[in-house]
Design a protein around this motif. Structure first.
Motif, PDB file in Angstrom:
ATOM      1  N   VAL A   1      44.631  45.492  33.085  1.00 60.43           N
ATOM      2  CA  VAL A   1      45.604  44.975  32.127  1.00 60.43           C
ATOM      3  C   VAL A   1      46.804  44.387  32.864  1.00 60.43           C
ATOM      4  O   VAL A   1      47.256  43.287  32.559  1.00 60.43           O
ATOM      5  CB  VAL A   1      46.056  46.076  31.144  1.00 60.43           C
ATOM      6  N   ALA A   2      47.322  45.105  33.866  1.00 62.45           N
ATOM      7  CA  ALA A   2      48.540  44.664  34.552  1.00 62.45           C
ATOM      8  C   ALA A   2      48.420  44.568  36.070  1.00 62.45           C
ATOM      9  O   ALA A   2      49.182  43.826  36.689  1.00 62.45           O
ATOM     10  CB  ALA A   2      49.688  45.619  34.211  1.00 62.45           C
ATOM     11  N   THR A   3      47.490  45.273  36.672  1.00 62.90           N
ATOM     12  CA  THR A   3      47.396  45.313  38.133  1.00 62.90           C
ATOM     13  C   THR A   3      46.853  44.015  38.703  1.00 62.90           C
ATOM     14  O   THR A   3      45.864  43.476  38.221  1.00 62.90           O
ATOM     15  CB  THR A   3      46.508  46.487  38.582  1.00 62.90           C
ATOM     16  N   GLU A   4      47.514  43.548  39.764  1.00 63.99           N
ATOM     17  CA  GLU A   4      47.060  42.403  40.548  1.00 63.99           C
ATOM     18  C   GLU A   4      46.436  42.957  41.830  1.00 63.99           C
ATOM     19  O   GLU A   4      46.806  44.039  42.279  1.00 63.99           O
ATOM     20  CB  GLU A   4      48.234  41.499  40.921  1.00 63.99           C
ATOM     21  N   GLN A   5      45.526  42.173  42.432  1.00 69.21           N
ATOM     22  CA  GLN A   5      44.852  42.627  43.641  1.00 69.21           C
ATOM     23  C   GLN A   5      44.692  41.487  44.638  1.00 69.21           C
ATOM     24  O   GLN A   5      44.612  40.324  44.244  1.00 69.21           O
ATOM     25  CB  GLN A   5      43.442  43.133  43.330  1.00 69.21           C
ATOM     26  N   VAL A   6      44.601  41.836  45.904  1.00 66.03           N
ATOM     27  CA  VAL A   6      44.106  40.938  46.940  1.00 66.03           C
ATOM     28  C   VAL A   6      42.922  41.657  47.570  1.00 66.03           C
ATOM     29  O   VAL A   6      43.033  42.812  47.995  1.00 66.03           O
ATOM     30  CB  VAL A   6      45.175  40.595  47.998  1.00 66.03           C
ATOM     31  N   LEU A   7      41.774  40.982  47.591  1.00 68.11           N
ATOM     32  CA  LEU A   7      40.529  41.547  48.106  1.00 68.11           C
ATOM     33  C   LEU A   7      40.184  40.882  49.431  1.00 68.11           C
ATOM     34  O   LEU A   7      40.245  39.643  49.539  1.00 68.11           O
ATOM     35  CB  LEU A   7      39.391  41.315  47.111  1.00 68.11           C
ATOM     36  N   VAL A   8      39.804  41.680  50.430  1.00 71.64           N
ATOM     37  CA  VAL A   8      39.473  41.168  51.762  1.00 71.64           C
ATOM     38  C   VAL A   8      38.152  41.776  52.210  1.00 71.64           C
ATOM     39  O   VAL A   8      37.996  43.003  52.185  1.00 71.64           O
ATOM     40  CB  VAL A   8      40.571  41.531  52.795  1.00 71.64           C
ATOM     41  N   ALA A   9      37.217  40.936  52.635  1.00 70.49           N
ATOM     42  CA  ALA A   9      35.973  41.426  53.227  1.00 70.49           C
ATOM     43  C   ALA A   9      36.259  41.688  54.705  1.00 70.49           C
ATOM     44  O   ALA A   9      36.379  40.761  55.496  1.00 70.49           O
ATOM     45  CB  ALA A   9      34.854  40.409  53.068  1.00 70.49           C
ATOM     46  N   ILE A  10      36.407  42.949  55.067  1.00 68.16           N
ATOM     47  CA  ILE A  10      36.688  43.321  56.455  1.00 68.16           C
ATOM     48  C   ILE A  10      35.458  43.087  57.326  1.00 68.16           C
ATOM     49  O   ILE A  10      35.556  42.597  58.442  1.00 68.16           O
ATOM     50  CB  ILE A  10      37.152  44.795  56.539  1.00 68.16           C
ATOM     51  N   THR A  11      34.297  43.453  56.819  1.00 74.55           N
ATOM     52  CA  THR A  11      33.021  43.149  57.478  1.00 74.55           C
ATOM     53  C   THR A  11      32.033  42.723  56.407  1.00 74.55           C
ATOM     54  O   THR A  11      32.165  43.075  55.235  1.00 74.55           O
ATOM     55  CB  THR A  11      32.440  44.364  58.233  1.00 74.55           C
TER      56      THR A  11
ATOM     57  N   THR B   1      46.685  46.473  46.114  1.00 75.63           N
ATOM     58  CA  THR B   1      46.989  46.368  44.689  1.00 75.63           C
ATOM     59  C   THR B   1      48.485  46.483  44.418  1.00 75.63           C
ATOM     60  O   THR B   1      49.236  47.056  45.203  1.00 75.63           O
ATOM     61  CB  THR B   1      46.244  47.439  43.864  1.00 75.63           C
ATOM     62  N   SER B   2      48.878  45.956  43.279  1.00 77.24           N
ATOM     63  CA  SER B   2      50.294  45.924  42.885  1.00 77.24           C
ATOM     64  C   SER B   2      50.758  47.202  42.207  1.00 77.24           C
ATOM     65  O   SER B   2      51.936  47.325  41.881  1.00 77.24           O
ATOM     66  CB  SER B   2      50.543  44.737  41.951  1.00 77.24           C
ATOM     67  N   SER B   3      49.831  48.154  41.986  1.00 81.38           N
ATOM     68  CA  SER B   3      50.216  49.403  41.324  1.00 81.38           C
ATOM     69  C   SER B   3      49.327  50.535  41.809  1.00 81.38           C
ATOM     70  O   SER B   3      48.257  50.304  42.373  1.00 81.38           O
ATOM     71  CB  SER B   3      50.117  49.277  39.805  1.00 81.38           C
ATOM     72  N   ASP B   4      49.768  51.747  41.577  1.00 78.69           N
ATOM     73  CA  ASP B   4      48.947  52.912  41.863  1.00 78.69           C
ATOM     74  C   ASP B   4      47.838  53.007  40.813  1.00 78.69           C
ATOM     75  O   ASP B   4      47.911  52.379  39.751  1.00 78.69           O
ATOM     76  CB  ASP B   4      49.794  54.183  41.831  1.00 78.69           C
ATOM     77  N   PHE B   5      46.829  53.810  41.101  1.00 80.79           N
ATOM     78  CA  PHE B   5      45.729  53.995  40.162  1.00 80.79           C
ATOM     79  C   PHE B   5      46.247  54.553  38.835  1.00 80.79           C
ATOM     80  O   PHE B   5      47.030  55.501  38.808  1.00 80.79           O
ATOM     81  CB  PHE B   5      44.680  54.950  40.736  1.00 80.79           C
ATOM     82  N   ASP B   6      45.780  53.952  37.741  1.00 77.29           N
ATOM     83  CA  ASP B   6      46.093  54.419  36.394  1.00 77.29           C
ATOM     84  C   ASP B   6      44.919  54.036  35.507  1.00 77.29           C
ATOM     85  O   ASP B   6      44.699  52.848  35.246  1.00 77.29           O
ATOM     86  CB  ASP B   6      47.383  53.770  35.893  1.00 77.29           C
ATOM     87  N   GLU B   7      44.162  55.007  35.066  1.00 77.00           N
ATOM     88  CA  GLU B   7      42.971  54.729  34.256  1.00 77.00           C
ATOM     89  C   GLU B   7      43.293  53.893  33.027  1.00 77.00           C
ATOM     90  O   GLU B   7      42.483  53.071  32.593  1.00 77.00           O
ATOM     91  CB  GLU B   7      42.281  56.041  33.854  1.00 77.00           C
ATOM     92  N   ALA B   8      44.482  54.035  32.468  1.00 74.17           N
ATOM     93  CA  ALA B   8      44.863  53.271  31.269  1.00 74.17           C
ATOM     94  C   ALA B   8      44.965  51.771  31.551  1.00 74.17           C
ATOM     95  O   ALA B   8      44.947  50.964  30.624  1.00 74.17           O
ATOM     96  CB  ALA B   8      46.182  53.788  30.711  1.00 74.17           C
ATOM     97  N   ASP B   9      45.052  51.379  32.817  1.00 76.77           N
ATOM     98  CA  ASP B   9      45.151  49.967  33.199  1.00 76.77           C
ATOM     99  C   ASP B   9      43.776  49.292  33.263  1.00 76.77           C
ATOM    100  O   ASP B   9      43.685  48.081  33.366  1.00 76.77           O
ATOM    101  CB  ASP B   9      45.857  49.849  34.555  1.00 76.77           C
TER     102      ASP B   9
END
Length: 138
Positions: free
Chosen positions: A55-65, A113-121
């Motif tokens: 709902v609100a969290t933004e992410q940046v995903l990186v393939a390390i391997t 991620t832009s926020s800590d884990f929150d199941e409601a998100d």
């Protein structure tokens, strides 16, 4: 206009002789302040990860391997598939984008991620996601 996913190049230092370091130098390349970092690994290639939106969290995903295919969908008018296979590049995934992730053998995904884990998100049902994407008041 809502943001769409996009690739972010990271700073690279080094050489083939000694190896490389990639970084988000001073975090200026990230579109948010990082609140949580986690990594996903040992995912069997036939398993689809993600399968949710935030709902609100933004992410940046990186393939390390390895290689990770990311299908991103805003539930309205945007769908794109990105292939992550370079440790010096990340995928910005805005909030309210459904993502399916497909891992190659041995792939490791780093998530900022832009926020800590929150199941409601989390929105874990695709039909519910489509309803919310069409009408945010749902």
């Amino acid at each position: 206009m809502p943001q769409q996913p996009y690739l972010i190049p990271f700073n690279v230092t080094g050489s083939p002789a000694e190896g490389y370091i990639s970084s988000t130098q001073f975090a200026k390349t990230l579109p948010f302040t990082v609140m949580r970092v986690f990594w996903t690994y040992n995912t069997p290639p036939l398993v689809v990860r993600g399968r949710h939106a935030h709902v609100a969290t933004e992410q940046v995903l990186v393939a390390i391997t390895g290689q990770i295919k990311v299908e991103a969908d805003n539930g309205r008018d945007y769908t794109e598939t990105f292939t992550l296979s370079k440790a010096d590049q990340g995928l910005y995934l805005p909030a309210m984008h459904w993502a399916n992730l497909y891992f190659s053998e041995g792939a490791i995904l780093l998530s900022l991620t832009s926020s800590d884990f929150d199941e409601a998100d989390y929105i874990r049902d695709y039909q519910t996601f489509l309803q919310k994407a069409q009408d945010p008041n749902v």
